[in-house]
Each structure stands twice: as structure tokens, then as C-alpha cells.
Design an enzyme around this catalytic site. Structure first.
Site, PDB file in Angstrom:
ATOM      1  CG  HIS A  60      -1.997  -1.048   1.120  1.00 45.79           C
ATOM      2  ND1 HIS A  60      -2.939  -1.238   2.103  1.00 45.79           N
ATOM      3  CD2 HIS A  60      -2.291  -1.959   0.155  1.00 45.79           C
ATOM      4  CE1 HIS A  60      -3.767  -2.208   1.761  1.00 45.79           C
ATOM      5  NE2 HIS A  60      -3.384  -2.665   0.581  1.00 45.79           N
ATOM      6  CD  GLU A  62      -1.528   3.953   3.885  1.00 48.78           C
ATOM      7  OE1 GLU A  62      -2.647   4.128   4.390  1.00 48.78           O
ATOM      8  OE2 GLU A  62      -1.335   3.247   2.871  1.00 48.78           O
ATOM      9  CB  CYS A  85      -6.252  -0.764   5.757  1.00 48.00           C
ATOM     10  SG  CYS A  85      -4.581  -1.304   5.338  1.00 48.00           S
ATOM     11  CB  CYS A  94      -1.429   0.960   6.309  1.00 49.97           C
ATOM     12  SG  CYS A  94      -1.233   0.350   4.632  1.00 49.97           S
ATOM     13  CB  THR A 205     -21.910   1.433 -30.907  1.00 46.51           C
ATOM     14  OG1 THR A 205     -22.945   2.221 -30.321  1.00 46.51           O
ATOM     15  CG2 THR A 205     -20.655   2.278 -31.032  1.00 46.51           C
ATOM     16  CG  LEU A 213     -14.637   1.165 -28.093  1.00 43.30           C
ATOM     17  CD1 LEU A 213     -15.750   0.329 -27.471  1.00 43.30           C
ATOM     18  CD2 LEU A 213     -14.911   2.644 -27.862  1.00 43.30           C
ATOM     19  CD  GLU A 304     -16.425   5.698 -24.925  1.00 42.39           C
ATOM     20  OE1 GLU A 304     -16.377   5.966 -26.139  1.00 42.39           O
ATOM     21  OE2 GLU A 304     -15.410   5.507 -24.227  1.00 42.39           O
ATOM     22  N   GLY A 306     -25.074   3.737 -27.422  1.00 45.43           N
ATOM     23  CA  GLY A 306     -25.995   4.428 -28.288  1.00 45.43           C
ATOM     24  C   GLY A 306     -27.306   4.693 -27.573  1.00 45.43           C
ATOM     25  CG  LEU A 309     -26.025  -0.086 -23.885  1.00 44.65           C
ATOM     26  CD1 LEU A 309     -26.662  -1.322 -23.260  1.00 44.65           C
ATOM     27  CD2 LEU A 309     -24.610  -0.387 -24.373  1.00 44.65           C
TER      28      LEU A 309
END
Length: 373
Positions: A60, A62, A85, A94, A205, A213, A304, A306, A309
């Protein structure tokens, strides 16, 4: 929400906390199912250690900062974007490590929204004589918005991005690829994808635009990016660009109704097809599809989509945030395709909370959240 008292944070505190946020942002897109976190250790007016969480299963923020600081952490102040945490998982907790290192004060951006840790890390540190302040500021919450949303539901956190003309249309006629927003806005969307595990579009699409994409310009991610196609009932061409394998990308996923398995035989070996819903379903069950994505370790999705959807996702109550791009053009004619199909806009308007308005190129992008019922 716990915040520090007014004036408790000095300008220097704000500066070091801003650096922790900056470090946390480096992990955006790579840390799921964990949140992005950054940490800075300061002693005697000097930064002696800093770090951020790179990906789940690795140290993590930290811990990385403590490793860099070494013995200089004794008596120092830690600035961290999220509450430390107190419970161990794949890596040690941590909060105990901070106490053992002699950290004298901790300044957190926000509390951890995870019920397993919410407030417990702060309490652990204070019980051991470590001063703790919590800023509770906007930037801290923005960094963990996706994480907070994903742990609160049995589905991915989902943002819906739509673009339309001033008169509410996406194209001047059906079945035609037509860019209505500026290149600056399209670049904004490509950058927006970076924060999510996956991007999703509908089969329509794919058939009209054949998009790739990808995350462009190339962005280094430790967590492979996923591309998803939601198929209402029919398959897509196996040669579609979204299905083409790419280095550092996960295999593309196709969401399909469980009752139409034979329809998608052409995608065997080309895509990871997730059949969802009841065995008799011949129409895609979107809530079931979202749960299937979560089971497949997809914790956040940028859609993204149409008009069909997008409308179905809203009706299914699975959209958390929206990005609405408005282009300064008029497409009005009797064949123009509306931005959403069959939506009760009066009912939808009551559920929207508008938060941000951005000018991007020649376009305006409005963003906010949707209250799901």
C-alpha cells in the site's frame, strides 16, 4: 462524514495533502478492486518518504512511503489520501505499521468507505497517541468515487457517456457514422477511459462505427483494460476491431442472452462471451449482465452506448454517473436519431444531480449522478 475543525489544517498541510492526491492519481485504473492511494511523510519541513499503491496485492501507499523514509519516519507526519487500513489482507495492515514506525501525526484526505475499515484505522491510531486529522475534501472523495460505488453494490460502478447536438440528436439519420463533437471532446473521453476497468458499447455501435475503443494516447496500466460489447439479441462480426487482440489488453467480452447460445457460435475463440439471464431469455438482462461482469472481476465500466443501450441502462437502474456532451450543432430533421430511445425525461430529470460543467473544445460536457431506485 468526519472532518477536521475549521482552520485545523495549515497551508503546508494542504500542500502536502495535495501531493498525496497527486501520487494517488498515478494508480488510477490499476488498483481495482482497491482504491488509488498516495502517501507523503514529512519531518522537519522536508519530505522524507512518499509512495502510492500500484495495484492490488502489492504494498500500500503508506508502506511504500515508510520504506523510503526508513528511520526518518519516527516523529514525522504522514499525509495520506485515504484512511489507513487496520486489517491485513494480501498485504499487512498499514495502521499498525505506522504506529510501529513512530509516526506522530496523520492527516487523511477522507475516511475509508469500506465498512470493514471505516473509522477503525483512525480509532486505532488515536488509541496509540497518534494525532489524526481528516480533511474530508472534494479531491479526496473524487479519487475514491469509483471504489466507493463498487463496494456498495453487487455490480460494477457504471458511468454513461452520451453526446448530442443542441436539438438532442446523435446522428442526422440511422445507421450513419457521424462525429458531432470536437476532437478535444473525443480526446477527453479517451482519457476518461483510463480510470475504469472497462469500456462498453452496444452491438449497434460496433456494427455502424466498428470502434477499437482503446486507451489513447497509450497509457501505462498495470491492470489490463477490458472492452465489452452488449448484444441485445444478435451477434456481431467476429472480425470487428473491438474483438481484435491487443498487447496489454484483456480479451474482449461480449454480453449475450442465455437463451441464444447458438446465435453467438461465430465468436468462439474470438471473445469471452458471457451468457446471462435465465436459460429461456432471448433479450439481454442488463442487471444480470452487470452482476456477471462483477463476478468476472470488472469493478467499473464506462459505457459509451448508443440511444437504445443508454436508455435501457438508465431504466435498469444501473447507471451511477453520467457525462453528457453537447455539441454546438443542429441536426434537426425527421430522420435524426434522438440521444435516448423511449425515456421518460420528466421522471429521469427528478433523479439527476448535476455537479460539474466543463467547456472542452467547442463542446460543453455536463456531469453528475443518477439516483437509482
Amino acid at each position: 462524514m468526519e472532518t477536521c475543525t475549521l482552520g485545523a489544517l495549515t497551508p503546508l498541510d494542504r500542500l502536502y495533502l495535495a501531493r498525496a492526491y497527486e501520487l494517488a492519481a498515478r494508480g488510477v485504473g490499476s488498483t481495482a478492486p482497491n482504491p488509488p492511494v498516495g502517501a507523503v511523510i514529512v519531518r522537519g519541513g522536508y519530505i522524507v518518504g512518499e509512495g502510492y499503491h500500484h495495484r492490488a496485492g502489492e504494498p500500500h501507499a503508506e508502506t511504500n512511503a515508510l520504506m523510503q523514509a526508513g528511520t526518518a519516519a519516527d516523529g514525522a507526519t504522514l499525509y495520506v489520501s485515504l484512511e489507513p487500513c487496520v486489517r491485513s489482507g494480501r498485504v499487512p495492515a498499514c495502521a499498525p505499521a505506522l504506529a510501529s514506525a513512530g509516526i506522530a501525526r496523520v492527516v487523511c484526505g477522507v475516511r475509508d468507505p469500506n465498512p470493514d475499515n471505516d473509522g477503525k484505522g483512525i480509532a486505532y491510531l488515536r488509541e496509540r497517541g497518534i494525532a489524526v486529522d481528516v480533511a474530508g475534501d472534494r479531491r479526496g472523495h473524487e479519487l475514491i468515487e469509483i471504489f466507493e460505488g463498487s463496494i456498495a453494490a453487487e455490480r460494477p460502478y457504471l458511468s454513461l457517456k452520451m453526446a448530442m447536438s443542441l436539438d438532442g440528436a446523435i446522428t442526422s439519420q440511422p445507421g450513419v457514422q457521424e462525429w458531432i463533437t470536437s476532437e478535444a471532446e473525443r480526446s477527453f473521453v479517451r482519457d476518461l477511459r483510463i480510470a475504469y476497468d472497462a469500456v462498453m458499447v452496444g452491438a449497434g455501435t460496433v456494427r455502424v462505427d466498428d470502434p477499437q475503443l482503446t486507451v489513447r494516447p497509450p497509457h501505462h496500466r498495470l491492470r489490463p483494460f477490458v472492452r465489452i460489447v452488449a448484444c441485445e439479441s444478435d451477434t456481431i462480426d467476429a472480425a470487428s476491431r473491438i474483438l481484435a487482440p491487443l498487447e496489454d489488453y484483456a480479451p474482449s467480452m461480449v454480453l449475450a442472452p442465455a437463451g441464444l447460445r447458438g446465435t453467438f457460435d461465430n465468436l468462439r475463440g474470438v471473445a469471452n462471451v458471457l451468457f446471462v439471464g435465465r436459460p429461456s431469455d432471448e433479450r439481454l438482462d442488463l442487471p444480470a449482465a452487470m452482476k456477471a461482469l462483477r463476478a468476472a472481476d470488472v469493478y467499473s465500466v464506462l459505457c459509451e452506448g448508443g440511444p437504445t443501450l443508454g436508455a435501457r441502462l438508465i431504466a435498469a437502474g444501473v447507471v451511477d454517473r453520467f457525462y453528457w456532451a453537447i455539441a454546438p450543432v443542429l441536426l434537426g430533421n425527421e430522420r435524426a436519431v434522438p440521444v435516448l430511445a423511449g425515456v421518460d425525461f420528466a421522471a429521469l430529470g427528478a433523479r439527476l444531480r448535476f455537479e460539474r460543467t466543463m467547456r472542452i473544445g467547442d463542446d460543453v460536457v455536463v456531469s453528475g449522478t443518477i439516483a437509482n431506485v
